[in-house]
Design an enzyme around this catalytic site. Structure first.
Site, PDB file in Angstrom:
ATOM      1  N   TYR A 185      41.218  21.714   7.931  1.00  0.00           N
ATOM      2  CA  TYR A 185      41.456  21.896   9.345  1.00  0.00           C
ATOM      3  C   TYR A 185      40.398  22.805  10.004  1.00  0.00           C
ATOM      4  CZ  TYR A 185      43.731  22.080  13.926  1.00  0.00           C
ATOM      5  OH  TYR A 185      44.218  22.290  15.274  1.00  0.00           O
ATOM      6  N   ASP A 278      34.554  28.100   7.332  1.00  0.00           N
ATOM      7  CA  ASP A 278      35.589  28.332   8.347  1.00  0.00           C
ATOM      8  C   ASP A 278      36.541  29.048   7.806  1.00  0.00           C
ATOM      9  OD1 ASP A 278      37.374  28.377  10.051  1.00  0.00           O
ATOM     10  OD2 ASP A 278      37.760  25.933  10.202  1.00  0.00           O
ATOM     11  N   LYS A 307      41.722  34.091  14.435  1.00  0.00           N
ATOM     12  CA  LYS A 307      43.033  34.815  13.786  1.00  0.00           C
ATOM     13  C   LYS A 307      42.954  36.412  13.908  1.00  0.00           C
ATOM     14  CE  LYS A 307      44.948  30.117  12.729  1.00  0.00           C
ATOM     15  NZ  LYS A 307      44.466  29.066  11.850  1.00  0.00           N
TER      16      LYS A 307
HETATM   17  C1  LIG Z   1      43.865  27.889  12.992  1.00  0.00           C
HETATM   18  C2  LIG Z   1      42.451  27.350  12.460  1.00  0.00           C
HETATM   19  C3  LIG Z   1      41.472  26.763  13.363  1.00  0.00           C
HETATM   20  C4  LIG Z   1      41.844  26.431  14.903  1.00  0.00           C
HETATM   21  O1  LIG Z   1      41.855  27.864  15.393  1.00  0.00           O
HETATM   22  P1  LIG Z   1      42.505  27.909  16.910  1.00  0.00           P
HETATM   23  O2  LIG Z   1      42.503  29.339  17.281  1.00  0.00           O
HETATM   24  O3  LIG Z   1      43.935  27.394  16.609  1.00  0.00           O
HETATM   25  O4  LIG Z   1      41.921  26.919  17.704  1.00  0.00           O
HETATM   26  C5  LIG Z   1      40.198  26.536  12.709  1.00  0.00           C
HETATM   27  N1  LIG Z   1      40.183  26.490  11.264  1.00  0.00           N
HETATM   28  C6  LIG Z   1      40.871  26.967  10.420  1.00  0.00           C
HETATM   29  C7  LIG Z   1      40.659  27.026   9.171  1.00  0.00           C
HETATM   30  C8  LIG Z   1      42.266  27.352  11.019  1.00  0.00           C
HETATM   31  O5  LIG Z   1      42.999  27.726  10.324  1.00  0.00           O
END
Ligand SMILES: *Cc1c(COP(=O)(O)O)cnc(C)c1O
Length: 489
Positions: A185, A278, A307
């Site tokens: 994701y 990511d 995050k």
């Molecule tokens: C949470 C997440 C996102 C999206 O981040 P948002 O701040 O919710 O837009 C993208 N990549 C990964 C791996 C994530 O866990």
């Protein structure tokens, strides 16, 4: 290499300093009798949450502002956080392993230094549209600790970070195709909300995305080195980047098999494509200050973060090799901008959180509780559901309701699957999204999750999201959680 622990000092975290003086521990409309949270209290009263949800449904789609929160039959509404716990609108108390879906490394009570820095920034005004010192400080901190990051651009969310990173990779390479992993994701963005057959052009996985966009994205099954090799042999010179989570954190935390990330690194390098990790979820959570890339010893060209680096405030970042990052405007021709980018409040919270983690035993604490929890779960499963699989590392964990398992559990990974080829469970352990899809995802979501909630344990609401241990969790929380698992499984 684990170099992040610098000695224990967490007394300030134990003080209820984050409560404003006018907020008593129990909301005024509640009697102390409704404050619950110990195990074996089924069917908690959630009347006030129910009424709030009723109102929310009239004015917000599905009653929520992000779809994963719309748990059935209705979500609890949070009154406040307290260390490792959340307390809902009816006064029910839960041990919290959602932790904001990842950002809250230190739990709900910001330690004193974090809190005073945020308050002091707030007193100076929230933002300016001109640079501030904290942007330089956090950039220096990240470049010092994260192997791939020589330069960094701050944005406001993980979604913004990955969409900017994809644009940057396309701009830098002059190629359009990108590769993502099935089950990974990367936020709510056009290039990655796709589905389709491995190795082929994808189709959108959401309405509102033109098929032409999705055609530029190719998906692969995670952990399948042969599929990646085949794709690069055929179309390597069309591929701008491979974008992947180093651990499939948004797909039940499936870890990489030995050599897989290495293969992606070699293939991208050989074909002039970029490797993007990511690390929005794993960044400053897995592997401590060096992030997952340090733990696995693989240096990508670009890294997306969010995050944890916002300390609970909205943030995102794209870091990487200086010659690539400098392709961003104003030095380069890849346009990227934002009114709130480098927001002083978010960056202050993030910087002070990371400084706190560097100075205290944060990563040791969460890893040792993680090991305790995963080992305890492994024991419980041996007894009750030997076909299920414990996954996770450091402060992440999940039990995957896999349907098949080995008869002989001698010598299995003690504290969560590490894709050890010698483990009797190896061939049964999920390797990609298809494997997780084949697990008992309905049982997990419809029966197991509510049973845990009724015992005062708040897990992420489906089989696919990871769960997080914070610095505020204690051994006692873990013991209590294991009891709840015993009961619910
Ligand atoms: C949470 C997440 C996102 C999206 O981040 P948002 O701040 O919710 O837009 C993208 N990549 C990964 C791996 C994530 O866990």
């Amino acid at each position: 290499m684990e170099t992040y622990s610098m000695g224990p000092d967490r007394t300030d975290l134990l003080l209820p300093h984050s409560l404003p003086p006018d907020l008593s521990p129990v909301p005024a409309h509640l009697s102390t009798q409704t404050l619950r949270g110990s195990p074996n209290r089924p069917n908690m009263n959630r009347e006030r949450s129910r009424n709030l949800y009723d109102r929310a449904l009239s004015v917000t789609p599905g009653g929520v502002n992000s779809p994963v929160r719309a748990v059935r039959p209705y979500p609890f509404f949070v009154e406040r956080g307290d260390g490792a716990h959340v307390i809902d609108a009816d006064g029910n108390k839960y041990i919290d392993y959602v932790m904001g879906y990842g950002p809250l490394l230190l739990g709900h009570d910001l330690p004193q230094p974090v809190q005073s820095a945020v308050q002091s920034q707030l007193a100076d005004g929230p933002m300016y549209g001109a640079p501030t010192e904290v942007e330089v400080e956090l950039a220096e901190f990240v470049t010092r600790h994260v192997p791939s990051v020589e330069m960094i651009r701050f944005v406001n969310s993980g979604t913004e970070a990955t969409s900017s990173a994809v644009r940057l990779a396309r701009g830098y390479t002059g190629r359009d195709k990108i590769v993502v992993m099935q089950g990974s994701y990367h936020g709510a963005q056009e290039s990655t909300l796709v589905q389709g057959t491995a190795g082929m052009a994808s189709e959108p996985s959401s309405n509102g995305i033109p098929p032409a966009f999705a055609e530029e994205t190719i998906t692969l099954p995670f952990n399948d080195a042969d599929a990646a090799r085949e794709l690069f042999e055929e179309r390597g010179d069309e591929i701008a980047c491979v974008l992947t989570e180093p651990i499939l954190g948004n797909c039940a935390s499936v870890p990489p098999v030995d050599g897989y990330l290495e293969t992606l690194r070699e293939l991208t390098e050989d074909h002039g494509s970029l490797l993007i990790f990511d690390e929005v979820m794993t960044g400053f959570r897995i592997g401590g200050l060096q992030c997952a890339q340090g733990k696995f010893g693989i240096t990508p060209d670009l890294t997306t973060l969010a995050k944890v680096i916002g300390g609970g405030f909205p943030v995102g970042a794209i870091g990487g090799r200086a010659d690539i990052i400098e392709q961003f405007a104003p030095t380069g021709d890849v346009f990227q901008a934002g009114t709130y980018s480098g927001h002083p409040l978010s960056l202050t919270a993030g910087l002070e959180t990371l400084r706190y983690a560097a100075k205290n035993d944060v990563y040791d604490h969460v890893r040792s509780l993680g090991d305790q929890l995963r080992a305890g779960l492994t024991d419980i499963l041996e007894d009750r559901a030997p076909e299920y699989t414990v996954v996770g590392t450091d402060s992440m964990f999940k039990v995957i309701f896999t349907r098949d398992g080995p008869r002989d559990l001698e010598g299995q990974c003690a504290a969560g699957c590490s894709q050890d080829p010698d483990c009797p469970r190896f061939e049964y352990c999920p390797k990609d999204k298809g494997d997780v899809n084949r697990a008992e995802t309905e049982r997990w979501e419809r029966l197991f999750w509510p049973a845990m909630l009724d015992q005062g344990v708040f897990l992420t609401a489906n089989q696919f999201e990871s769960q997080f241990i914070s610095y505020a969790h204690t051994e006692e929380d873990i013991e209590q959680t294991l009891e709840a698992y015993k009961d619910a499984l």
